[in-house]
Design an enzyme around this catalytic site. Structure first.
Site, PDB file in Angstrom:
ATOM      1  N   GLU A 155      -5.624  -7.790   3.966  1.00  0.00           N
ATOM      2  CA  GLU A 155      -5.037  -8.831   4.817  1.00  0.00           C
ATOM      3  C   GLU A 155      -6.123  -9.564   5.596  1.00  0.00           C
ATOM      4  O   GLU A 155      -6.107 -10.790   5.725  1.00  0.00           O
ATOM      5  CB  GLU A 155      -4.008  -8.237   5.785  1.00  0.00           C
ATOM      6  CG  GLU A 155      -3.350  -9.309   6.649  1.00  0.00           C
ATOM      7  CD  GLU A 155      -2.473  -8.763   7.764  1.00  0.00           C
ATOM      8  OE1 GLU A 155      -2.393  -9.413   8.819  1.00  0.00           O
ATOM      9  OE2 GLU A 155      -1.875  -7.680   7.574  1.00  0.00           O
ATOM     10  N   HIS A 159       0.822  -1.211   0.000  1.00  0.00           N
ATOM     11  CA  HIS A 159       0.000   0.000   0.000  1.00  0.00           C
ATOM     12  C   HIS A 159       0.859   1.266   0.000  1.00  0.00           C
ATOM     13  O   HIS A 159       1.016   1.938   1.015  1.00  0.00           O
ATOM     14  CB  HIS A 159      -0.950  -0.020   1.197  1.00  0.00           C
ATOM     15  CG  HIS A 159      -2.120  -0.926   0.989  1.00  0.00           C
ATOM     16  ND1 HIS A 159      -2.912  -1.392   2.019  1.00  0.00           N
ATOM     17  CD2 HIS A 159      -2.638  -1.460  -0.145  1.00  0.00           C
ATOM     18  CE1 HIS A 159      -3.860  -2.171   1.517  1.00  0.00           C
ATOM     19  NE2 HIS A 159      -3.704  -2.228   0.216  1.00  0.00           N
ATOM     20  N   SER A 169       5.715   0.378   4.146  1.00  0.00           N
ATOM     21  CA  SER A 169       5.646   0.260   2.680  1.00  0.00           C
ATOM     22  C   SER A 169       6.112   1.532   1.973  1.00  0.00           C
ATOM     23  O   SER A 169       5.962   1.667   0.759  1.00  0.00           O
ATOM     24  CB  SER A 169       4.217  -0.089   2.249  1.00  0.00           C
ATOM     25  OG  SER A 169       3.274   0.782   2.846  1.00  0.00           O
TER      26      SER A 169
END
Length: 313
Positions: free
Chosen positions: A126, A41, A269
């Site tokens: 997730e 992300h 990320s």
């Protein structure tokens, strides 16, 4: 005026592994590489991969038969995997090994017909993937997000009950939910250590330390990044003025008025280049002193990629 960098910050081992899988796949295969959902992300990362020819899809049905698909770092449900096999797709699994660990435990609970509780954020990929590991119709998996959900939870058979968690949650909030679960269900079992990953834990601990020596914190991370959002929330909870930004262009000069020490961290990320660009921009705005990195945990975790994806340099 000082710039203080959190340690650790930025890419975790799971994100590095996922990126290496895609980068190497681009070198090895002479076909289009499809990724189911965003690999990680972060919009900068996704756009960079898109420019290299990677195609991102939400629905596995949109991928042509006999193609190559990469499962994102967040993991996928059993149904998605079965669909990929049915379409004769070559599967490259970039699921974070720490997420895979939770998948295996939930799958085991499902096989044994044990009712299971997952602590996580509804709609997060997730969570969708983890819930999708439970396919025993005689049992059930329940998703809870807060203590209120615990109070309203009804379990058919609580003699045997398991709980697991999303890997990118707030440590503090999750611990309070787990305590509420254990108080309500005396026979509940969970992992020896909650499933929140080392990188999430380390970055949350680092922002708490950072808040004690700064008067503003910038959290670099995309809006749909769960771990980045938790960092932003935690920064605000400390009482320090905290803003989550995608890049240097989001910074408003009014935030910096009368600020002497600016703290910078980045979600798991978010790449280093975004941190570097923020520092460069802040220097233009008057933060001339060289940035200092605070003392923090040294992360040495490395997750190996599949052998067939190793590329000789």
């Amino acid at each position: 005026m000082n710039i203080i960098l959190a340690k650790p910050r930025g890419f975790c081992a799971g994100v590095k592994r996922a990126l290496l899988i895609v980068e190497n796949a681009l070198k090895i295969y002479k076909k289009t590489i499809y990724v189911q959902h965003e690999l990680v992300h972060n919009q900068y990362v996704i756009e960079t991969l898109r420019q290299k020819g990677v195609v991102f899809v939400e629905d596995i049905s949109d991928i042509p038969n006999n193609s190559i698909v990469v499962f994102s770092a967040h993991g996928v449900s059993k149904k998605i995997k079965k669909k990929a096999i049915k379409k004769n797709l070559t599967i490259l699994n970039a699921t974070c090994p720490l997420v895979t660990k939770v998948h295996l435990e939930v799958s085991k609970s499902s096989k044994n017909g044990i009712e299971t509780i997952l602590i996580g954020h509804r709609g997060h990929p997730e969570v969708i993937g983890t819930i999708g590991q439970y396919d025993n119709k005689k049992g059930k998996i329940h998703l809870i997000e807060d203590i209120e959900d615990v109070n309203q939870l009804t379990i058919k058979i609580d003699k045997k009950l398991n709980f697991f968690t999303q890997t990118t949650l707030s440590i503090k909030n999750t611990q309070s939910i787990i305590l509420a679960l254990k108080k309500k269900f005396l026979n509940i079992s969970g992992p020896k250590k909650e499933d929140i990953c080392y990188a999430t834990t380390n970055r949350q601990n680092a922002i708490i330390k950072l808040s004690k020596i700064t008067d503003i914190i910038l959290v670099i991370g995309s809006k749909n990044s769960s771990n980045s959002s938790r960092l932003s929330e935690l920064g605000k909870e400390t009482g320090v003025f905290t803003k989550q930004i995608e890049s240097f262009s989001d910074i408003k000069e009014e935030w910096l008025k009368n600020k002497k020490n600016i703290g910078i961290t980045a979600g798991a990320s978010a790449p280093d280049i975004l941190v570097e660009e923020v520092i460069k921009h802040l220097k233009k705005l008057g933060f001339k002193n060289p940035p200092k990195e605070m003392l923090g945990d040294e992360e040495k975790t490395i997750f190996k990629i599949p052998k067939n994806l190793n590329v000789q340099n």
